[in-house]
Design a protein around this motif. Structure first.
Motif, PDB file in Angstrom:
ATOM      1  N   HIS A  54     -50.700  64.362 -12.435  1.00  5.78           N
ATOM      2  CA  HIS A  54     -50.481  65.437 -13.402  1.00  5.78           C
ATOM      3  C   HIS A  54     -51.745  65.699 -14.216  1.00  5.78           C
ATOM      4  CE1 HIS A  54     -48.770  66.617 -17.529  1.00  5.78           C
ATOM      5  NE2 HIS A  54     -48.829  67.712 -16.801  1.00  5.78           N
ATOM      6  N   ARG A  55     -52.250  64.680 -14.923  1.00  3.76           N
ATOM      7  CA  ARG A  55     -53.416  64.873 -15.788  1.00  3.76           C
ATOM      8  C   ARG A  55     -54.477  63.775 -15.632  1.00  3.76           C
ATOM      9  NH1 ARG A  55     -53.836  69.937 -18.201  1.00  3.76           N
ATOM     10  NH2 ARG A  55     -51.763  70.577 -18.795  1.00  3.76           N
ATOM     11  N   GLY A  56     -54.330  62.916 -14.633  1.00  2.25           N
ATOM     12  CA  GLY A  56     -55.364  61.931 -14.350  1.00  2.25           C
ATOM     13  C   GLY A  56     -55.356  60.685 -15.207  1.00  2.25           C
ATOM     14  N   HIS A  57     -54.337  60.508 -16.040  1.00  2.00           N
ATOM     15  CA  HIS A  57     -54.266  59.324 -16.898  1.00  2.00           C
ATOM     16  C   HIS A  57     -54.111  58.061 -16.035  1.00  2.00           C
ATOM     17  CE1 HIS A  57     -53.749  57.480 -20.826  1.00  2.00           C
ATOM     18  NE2 HIS A  57     -52.742  56.781 -20.340  1.00  2.00           N
ATOM     19  N   PRO A  58     -54.755  56.948 -16.403  1.00  2.00           N
ATOM     20  CA  PRO A  58     -54.631  55.722 -15.610  1.00  2.00           C
ATOM     21  C   PRO A  58     -53.185  55.223 -15.537  1.00  2.00           C
ATOM     22  CG  PRO A  58     -56.413  55.516 -17.208  1.00  2.00           C
ATOM     23  CD  PRO A  58     -55.667  56.785 -17.537  1.00  2.00           C
ATOM     24  N   LEU A  59     -52.697  55.034 -14.322  1.00  2.00           N
ATOM     25  CA  LEU A  59     -51.339  54.522 -14.148  1.00  2.00           C
ATOM     26  C   LEU A  59     -51.268  53.020 -14.342  1.00  2.00           C
ATOM     27  CD1 LEU A  59     -50.175  56.780 -11.213  1.00  2.00           C
ATOM     28  CD2 LEU A  59     -49.440  56.866 -13.606  1.00  2.00           C
ATOM     29  N   SER A  60     -52.410  52.352 -14.446  1.00  2.00           N
ATOM     30  CA  SER A  60     -52.399  50.927 -14.780  1.00  2.00           C
ATOM     31  C   SER A  60     -51.931  50.726 -16.224  1.00  2.00           C
ATOM     32  CB  SER A  60     -53.774  50.299 -14.560  1.00  2.00           C
ATOM     33  OG  SER A  60     -54.779  51.011 -15.251  1.00  2.00           O
ATOM     34  N   ALA A  61     -51.866  51.821 -17.000  1.00  3.00           N
ATOM     35  CA  ALA A  61     -51.332  51.776 -18.369  1.00  3.00           C
ATOM     36  C   ALA A  61     -49.872  52.221 -18.413  1.00  3.00           C
ATOM     37  CB  ALA A  61     -52.174  52.668 -19.280  1.00  3.00           C
ATOM     38  N   ALA A  62     -49.288  52.496 -17.261  1.00  2.00           N
ATOM     39  CA  ALA A  62     -47.914  52.998 -17.186  1.00  2.00           C
ATOM     40  C   ALA A  62     -46.903  51.898 -17.475  1.00  2.00           C
ATOM     41  CB  ALA A  62     -47.650  53.586 -15.799  1.00  2.00           C
ATOM     42  N   SER A  63     -45.689  52.315 -17.783  1.00  2.00           N
ATOM     43  CA  SER A  63     -44.586  51.361 -17.911  1.00  2.00           C
ATOM     44  C   SER A  63     -43.786  51.410 -16.615  1.00  2.00           C
ATOM     45  CB  SER A  63     -43.701  51.700 -19.115  1.00  2.00           C
ATOM     46  OG  SER A  63     -43.129  52.978 -18.964  1.00  2.00           O
ATOM     47  N   CYS A  64     -43.048  50.351 -16.391  1.00  2.00           N
ATOM     48  CA  CYS A  64     -42.325  50.238 -15.125  1.00  2.00           C
ATOM     49  C   CYS A  64     -40.955  49.639 -15.388  1.00  2.00           C
ATOM     50  CB  CYS A  64     -43.131  49.341 -14.187  1.00  2.00           C
ATOM     51  SG  CYS A  64     -42.504  49.261 -12.533  1.00  2.00           S
ATOM     52  N   GLU A  65     -39.973  50.168 -14.678  1.00  3.22           N
ATOM     53  CA  GLU A  65     -38.640  49.584 -14.653  1.00  3.22           C
ATOM     54  C   GLU A  65     -38.209  49.626 -13.194  1.00  3.22           C
ATOM     55  OE1 GLU A  65     -35.657  52.991 -15.988  1.00  3.22           O
ATOM     56  OE2 GLU A  65     -37.245  52.673 -17.454  1.00  3.22           O
ATOM     57  N   PRO A  66     -37.163  48.947 -12.821  1.00  3.29           N
ATOM     58  CA  PRO A  66     -36.798  48.919 -11.400  1.00  3.29           C
ATOM     59  C   PRO A  66     -36.723  50.316 -10.789  1.00  3.29           C
ATOM     60  CG  PRO A  66     -35.495  47.316 -12.584  1.00  3.29           C
ATOM     61  CD  PRO A  66     -36.258  48.112 -13.627  1.00  3.29           C
ATOM     62  N   GLY A  67     -37.577  50.568  -9.798  1.00  2.00           N
ATOM     63  CA  GLY A  67     -37.561  51.821  -9.063  1.00  2.00           C
ATOM     64  C   GLY A  67     -38.285  52.983  -9.700  1.00  2.00           C
ATOM     65  N   ILE A  68     -38.877  52.787 -10.905  1.00  2.20           N
ATOM     66  CA  ILE A  68     -39.510  53.907 -11.612  1.00  2.20           C
ATOM     67  C   ILE A  68     -40.809  53.460 -12.275  1.00  2.20           C
ATOM     68  CG2 ILE A  68     -39.299  55.552 -13.523  1.00  2.20           C
ATOM     69  CD1 ILE A  68     -36.285  55.537 -13.050  1.00  2.20           C
ATOM     70  N   LEU A  69     -41.851  54.279 -12.095  1.00  2.51           N
ATOM     71  CA  LEU A  69     -43.125  54.107 -12.801  1.00  2.51           C
ATOM     72  C   LEU A  69     -43.256  55.293 -13.748  1.00  2.51           C
ATOM     73  CD1 LEU A  69     -45.889  52.485 -12.812  1.00  2.51           C
ATOM     74  CD2 LEU A  69     -46.729  54.351 -11.368  1.00  2.51           C
ATOM     75  N   ARG A  70     -43.554  55.053 -15.025  1.00  2.00           N
ATOM     76  CA  ARG A  70     -43.609  56.120 -16.039  1.00  2.00           C
ATOM     77  C   ARG A  70     -45.018  56.187 -16.632  1.00  2.00           C
ATOM     78  NH1 ARG A  70     -39.740  54.436 -18.803  1.00  2.00           N
ATOM     79  NH2 ARG A  70     -38.169  55.705 -17.773  1.00  2.00           N
ATOM     80  N   CYS A  71     -45.674  57.326 -16.445  1.00  2.15           N
ATOM     81  CA  CYS A  71     -47.020  57.527 -16.980  1.00  2.15           C
ATOM     82  C   CYS A  71     -46.979  57.452 -18.509  1.00  2.15           C
ATOM     83  CB  CYS A  71     -47.563  58.880 -16.534  1.00  2.15           C
ATOM     84  SG  CYS A  71     -49.206  59.251 -17.195  1.00  2.15           S
TER      85      CYS A  71
END
Length: 110
Positions: A54-71
């Motif tokens: 979407h906007r190139g933000h690092p996904l290594s800073a994303a949150s995660c829950e079972p089955g979902i990665l949230r930017c």
């Protein structure tokens, strides 16, 4: 960790030991000057470009829950392990990379 292993079809780069990754916590690495995010789930390890489409933000800073990665930037959600955008529904998907585990070492192919 930076060992490179070649096969007939792919070149794999060692990026981490399995025990170094916490389940559900994205981990950023760089392979050939390319930022990659590696994520260990309960069932597998997946790797994808470390930027939100979407906007190139690092996904290594994303949150995660079972089955979902949230930017972390705008809250865009991606299904795991497929990488399809699910919120908002958009024609975006994560660029996934081949992963293998050899003797508890995670290797990624671009």
């Amino acid at each position: 960790m930076s060992a490179v292993v070649g096969t007939a079809h792919s070149v794999f780069t060692a990026v981490a030991h399995l025990e170094d990754l916490t389940v559900g916590h994205p981990h950023g690495v760089v392979i050939e000057d390319r930022p990659i995010c590696v994520l260990r789930t309960d069932d597998e390890v997946i790797a994808f470009d470390d930027r939100c489409p979407h906007r190139g933000h690092p996904l290594s800073a994303a949150s995660c829950e079972p089955g979902i990665l949230r930017c972390a930037l705008h809250g865009w959600e991606f299904s795991l392990p497929e990488g399809q955008a699910i919120s908002p529904r958009a024609p975006f998907e994560l660029e996934l990379h081949e992963v293998r585990i050899v003797n508890d070492v995670i290797e990624v192919s671009l």
